[in-house]
Design a protein around this motif. Structure first.
Motif, PDB file in Angstrom:
ATOM      1  N   UNK A  98       0.829  -1.211   0.000  1.00 44.40           N
ATOM      2  CA  UNK A  98       0.000   0.000   0.000  1.00 44.40           C
ATOM      3  C   UNK A  98       0.859   1.256   0.000  1.00 44.40           C
ATOM      4  N   UNK A 103       1.853  10.135   5.539  1.00 49.31           N
ATOM      5  CA  UNK A 103       1.673   9.807   6.944  1.00 49.31           C
ATOM      6  C   UNK A 103       1.471   8.342   7.255  1.00 49.31           C
TER       7      UNK A 103
ATOM      8  N   UNK B 269       8.816  -7.453  15.838  1.00 53.68           N
ATOM      9  CA  UNK B 269       8.287  -6.108  15.593  1.00 53.68           C
ATOM     10  C   UNK B 269       7.875  -5.407  16.883  1.00 53.68           C
ATOM     11  N   UNK B 359      -1.116   7.403  11.300  1.00 54.89           N
ATOM     12  CA  UNK B 359      -0.168   6.345  10.933  1.00 54.89           C
ATOM     13  C   UNK B 359      -0.646   4.972  11.396  1.00 54.89           C
ATOM     14  N   UNK B 360      -1.285   4.917  12.561  1.00 54.85           N
ATOM     15  CA  UNK B 360      -1.818   3.634  13.036  1.00 54.85           C
ATOM     16  C   UNK B 360      -2.899   3.122  12.096  1.00 54.85           C
ATOM     17  N   UNK B 362      -3.462   3.839   8.962  1.00 53.24           N
ATOM     18  CA  UNK B 362      -2.939   3.455   7.650  1.00 53.24           C
ATOM     19  C   UNK B 362      -2.135   2.156   7.742  1.00 53.24           C
ATOM     20  N   UNK B 363      -1.374   1.990   8.842  1.00 57.35           N
ATOM     21  CA  UNK B 363      -0.635   0.737   9.013  1.00 57.35           C
ATOM     22  C   UNK B 363      -1.611  -0.434   9.113  1.00 57.35           C
ATOM     23  N   UNK B 364      -2.735  -0.182   9.790  1.00 60.03           N
ATOM     24  CA  UNK B 364      -3.741  -1.236   9.942  1.00 60.03           C
ATOM     25  C   UNK B 364      -4.348  -1.577   8.582  1.00 60.03           C
ATOM     26  N   UNK B 365      -4.629  -0.557   7.778  1.00 59.45           N
ATOM     27  CA  UNK B 365      -5.145  -0.808   6.424  1.00 59.45           C
ATOM     28  C   UNK B 365      -4.144  -1.657   5.641  1.00 59.45           C
ATOM     29  N   UNK B 366      -2.845  -1.399   5.874  1.00 63.61           N
ATOM     30  CA  UNK B 366      -1.818  -2.138   5.133  1.00 63.61           C
ATOM     31  C   UNK B 366      -1.567  -3.516   5.745  1.00 63.61           C
ATOM     32  N   UNK B 367      -2.354  -3.903   6.755  1.00 61.98           N
ATOM     33  CA  UNK B 367      -2.270  -5.271   7.255  1.00 61.98           C
ATOM     34  C   UNK B 367      -1.562  -5.438   8.589  1.00 61.98           C
ATOM     35  N   UNK B 368      -1.221  -4.328   9.261  1.00 62.34           N
ATOM     36  CA  UNK B 368      -0.592  -4.459  10.583  1.00 62.34           C
ATOM     37  C   UNK B 368      -1.634  -5.026  11.546  1.00 62.34           C
ATOM     38  N   UNK B 369      -1.336  -6.175  12.196  1.00 62.52           N
ATOM     39  CA  UNK B 369      -2.349  -6.752  13.085  1.00 62.52           C
ATOM     40  C   UNK B 369      -2.603  -5.844  14.285  1.00 62.52           C
ATOM     41  N   UNK B 371      -3.588  -6.518  17.281  1.00 65.27           N
ATOM     42  CA  UNK B 371      -3.097  -6.942  18.598  1.00 65.27           C
ATOM     43  C   UNK B 371      -1.597  -6.680  18.759  1.00 65.27           C
ATOM     44  N   UNK B 372      -0.901  -6.420  17.647  1.00 64.19           N
ATOM     45  CA  UNK B 372       0.514  -6.055  17.753  1.00 64.19           C
ATOM     46  C   UNK B 372       0.645  -4.761  18.552  1.00 64.19           C
ATOM     47  N   UNK B 447     -11.582   3.802   8.323  1.00 61.12           N
ATOM     48  CA  UNK B 447     -10.956   3.583   7.014  1.00 61.12           C
ATOM     49  C   UNK B 447     -10.893   4.879   6.219  1.00 61.12           C
TER      50      UNK B 447
END
Lengths: 258, 452
Positions: A98, A103, B269, B359-360, B362-369, B371-372, B447
């Motif tokens: 993505x 940001x 991570x 940033x959180x 967007x990271x989540x949208x990109x697949x960051x779990x 619970x991490x 989202x």
């Protein structure tokens, strides 16, 4: 640069996508297919449903009706609609990359660590992940920037780090949502060139959501969305060239790529 | 000024769910600060009143000792309370960046932007202070359960009076606005709202030197004091102050070293992120756990009290009462410090989630779990927490050893009390940071992180 032939089954197939938010219908029955290695731009005015389409294709949102099927490079096809949030999150980590407007980099990590993180999330050791990340940073012209934090990078540099982050796991599809929206025209040109070239070289398909025709011109195929429907579809003349027709040959010299 | 007057009521009502959550959290924090500050002030006034009474029986002879101990407790609580107030003010300011930079774009001057923020923060302080006064009144019956000088406090003794209450309603909003002003200086609100994060300046090793000198000074003074007896209690309290300064000087530096060590050792991570977040701002991490550091130090000092009390009790009843009261007072101060530190940690975590919301998400949208991020938060809080509370308790035992010898280790009551308190405090702080979990979930569920 080698070009990947557009062969084999479709990488991503969406059929009859419908998505509603309360009384608003964001997608009213959209069909999209994406070939391996193909680049597709999704254009449309604000509120046309183009971001919702990207979110449905990427398994971020579940459509109310219709299906999205991903055919990974190896293994069985995955029907994203039948997967729960946890599995879709895993699919996004494993098969998708993505690039957002701005940001998306974690501000406490260095550029290198930001690029290494997706590999570490997939189980790579830190040393391996950082080695691979370092290779991607130099491919994107960011040698010596690995120790910088996102706040210490320019907008264009940060987007190049984001491109490296998106490609580091060798995804099947890269989704870019207004990737140059926060950049000036010359820097945006630079980032689009790197995004399309490196994505193509990595053999990944690319979906770019934008309202800017100059940005869309970098992709081989363009669809236009309005009121939740695909109203226009066009393929760029000249096929798989990496620079849009009419663009200047000098990356830095031309302020206007058209 | 006219702009500030015109816009501030509008801004107070504006803002979505996040703004309501942050406002509620900030007001809660100010309420806790007010209620506890008033309770401690009530205790101090009660001891002063008892000290001023004519002396009918043995327990009152030491009235002024109690007053100075109450002052000590107040001094111990001031730092964590101010920290909490500051955290609340920062939280209040954090979500306003976007709105305020929009105001800059439509031509509101920087001075007016600062004015608007301060009015808003002061308003939150006032709401919190009013709630805190009510909470204070509700808490008085609870405080009357505690027995000091062989008799429980009465409601009347602990009542601070309307003047002090009115004072709190003025002072708390002012403090809130003051802390808000300081944090606004750090978050530069430019018209485009670009608040950039850069590497925090390094902490110099000179802190360790200063801390070392102060600690050795304390040990030397306390060895020398043994020959002068109890007359030099003021000097001793001064040395206690020096020891706290030493802890404050060394704390952020130690956390930075700890973070650096953990960064190098990080394999997963969550280890990497937790270490980076600690290194990002060790002073901020210290602000959260620093109160516990001081409390741990007091707890370490108190570990010797049961032994001293037992030794003295063989001689007379007054000593027994004083020993009992020292233990009760110490435990009470320690518990309050833990409560304040826990609320601080919760508020700081909430502010950090909101600061990093984009940033959180967007990271989540990109697949960051998701619970991490929970694991990172626990790791980020627990490491420094254990390090600081255990470290400072151990430091107290070492620094006080010239005064009490190895008394602390002669009976197990003190050390057991110490370990129990520290463990309970750590659990409390962890529980408070979990309170930011729903906020994180709501941030991750978002989202639509782009304007259009």
């Amino acid at each position: 640069m080698t070009t990947t032939p557009l062969a084999g089954p479709d990488r991503l197939t969406a059929r009859g996508l419908v998505k509603r938010f309360g009384p608003t219908t964001a997608l009213a029955g959209v069909d999209v297919t994406l070939r391996p290695g193909e680049s597709l731009s999704v254009m449309g005015p604000s509120g046309s449903g183009k971001s919702t389409l990207l979110h449905c294709l990427a398994g971020i949102l579940q459509p109310d009706a219709g299906s999205v099927v991903l055919q990974p490079a190896s293994g069985a096809p995955l029907d994203l609609g039948s997967l729960g949030e946890r599995r879709r999150s895993l699919v996004r980590r494993q098969h998708f990359g993505f690039v957002f407007q701005f940001g998306q980099l974690l501000s406490e990590l260095t550029a290198l660590e930001n690029v290494a993180l997706p590999s570490m999330l997939l189980g790579a050791t830190r040393a391996d992940a950082e080695l691979t990340a370092s290779g991607w940073l130099s491919r994107l012209g960011l040698d010596g920037m690995g120790d910088r934090r996102p706040g210490e990078l320019s907008g264009g540099q940060a987007q190049r780090v984001a491109v490296a982050r998106a490609l580091v796991t060798r995804p099947a599809v890269v989704f870019a949502d207004e990737p140059t929206g926060a950049l000036d025209q010359a820097t945006g040109y630079d980032v689009m060139r790197l995004l399309t070239e490196t994505t193509r070289a990595a053999g990944a398909s690319l979906v770019v959501v934008t309202h800017d025709a100059d940005v869309a011109a970098w992709c081989e195929r363009r669809i236009t969305v309005r009121d939740g429907l695909v109203v226009d579809e066009a393929r760029r003349a000249g096929g798989a060239a990496t620079v849009p027709a009419g663009a200047g040959t000098s990356v830095h010299g031309s302020a206007d790529p058209r | 000024m006219r702009t500030v007057r015109a816009l501030s009521p509008l801004l107070r009502r504006a803002g979505g769910r996040d703004a309501r959550i942050t406002t509620a959290l900030a007001c809660t924090a100010f309420a806790v600060v007010t209620a506890l500050a008033l309770s401690v002030a009530g205790g101090l006034l009660a001891f002063q009143a008892r000290a001023a009474e004519p002396v009918p029986s043995g327990g009152h002879v030491f009235g002024y000792l109690y007053v100075s101990l109450a002052w000590t407790a107040l001094a111990l609580l001031v730092v964590p309370l101010i920290t909490l107030g500051g955290a609340a003010a920062r939280l209040g300011v954090s979500r306003r960046d976007a709105r305020l930079s929009a105001l800059r774009l439509i031509g509101v001057t920087p001075r007016e932007v600062v004015g608007l923020t301060l009015v808003e923060t002061a308003w939150q302080g006032l709401v919190g202070a009013v709630a805190g006064c009510v909470l204070y009144v509700l808490l008085i019956p609870f405080w009357t359960l505690f027995v000091f000088q062989d008799r429980p406090f009465t409601f009347g003794e602990l009542w601070v009076g309307p003047l002090v209450l009115a004072g709190a309603l003025v002072v708390i909003p002012l403090l809130a606005a003051g802390s808000g002003a300081v944090s606004l200086r750090q978050v530069v609100v430019s018209p485009l709202g670009v608040s950039r994060r850069v590497r925090a300046p390094g902490l110099r090793a000179v802190r360790v030197l200063v801390a070392g000198v102060l600690m050795i000074g304390f040990i030397v003074v306390s060895i020398a004091m043994r020959s002068f007896g109890a007359v030099a209690i003021g000097v001793l309290l001064g040395s206690f102050g020096a020891a706290f300064l030493a802890l404050n000087a060394i704390g952020p530096w130690v956390l930075r070293q700890f973070g650096g060590r953990r960064l190098r050792a990080a394999r997963t991570p969550e280890q990497l992120l937790a270490a980076r977040r600690l290194l990002d701002d060790p002073k901020a991490a210290w602000r959260v756990v620093g109160g516990l550091g001081l409390a741990g130090f007091v707890a370490g000092a108190l570990a010797v009290v049961p032994v001293l009390a037992a030794a003295q009790a063989e001689r007379d009843a007054t000593s027994e009462i004083i020993g009992h009261d020292l233990t009760t007072g110490g435990l009470l101060t320690l518990s309050l410090t833990f409560v304040v530190a826990a609320v601080s940690a919760g508020i700081t975590q909430a502010a950090s989630v909101l600061d990093r919301r984009r940033e959180y998400a967007l990271q989540h949208l990109a697949g960051l779990p998701s619970d991490l991020l929970d694991r990172v938060r626990r790791r980020e809080v627990l490491g420094p927490l254990v390090l600081v509370s255990v470290g400072s308790a151990a430091l107290a035992l070492v620094m006080l050893s010239p005064l009490f010898g190895l008394l602390a280790l002669r009976s197990m009551t003190g050390p057991l009390l110490l370990v129990g308190c520290l463990a309970l405090g750590c659990v409390l702080v962890l529980a408070a940071t979990e309170a930011s979990r729903p906020l994180l979930r709501s941030v991750l569920a978002d989202t639509v992180v782009r304007a259009d």
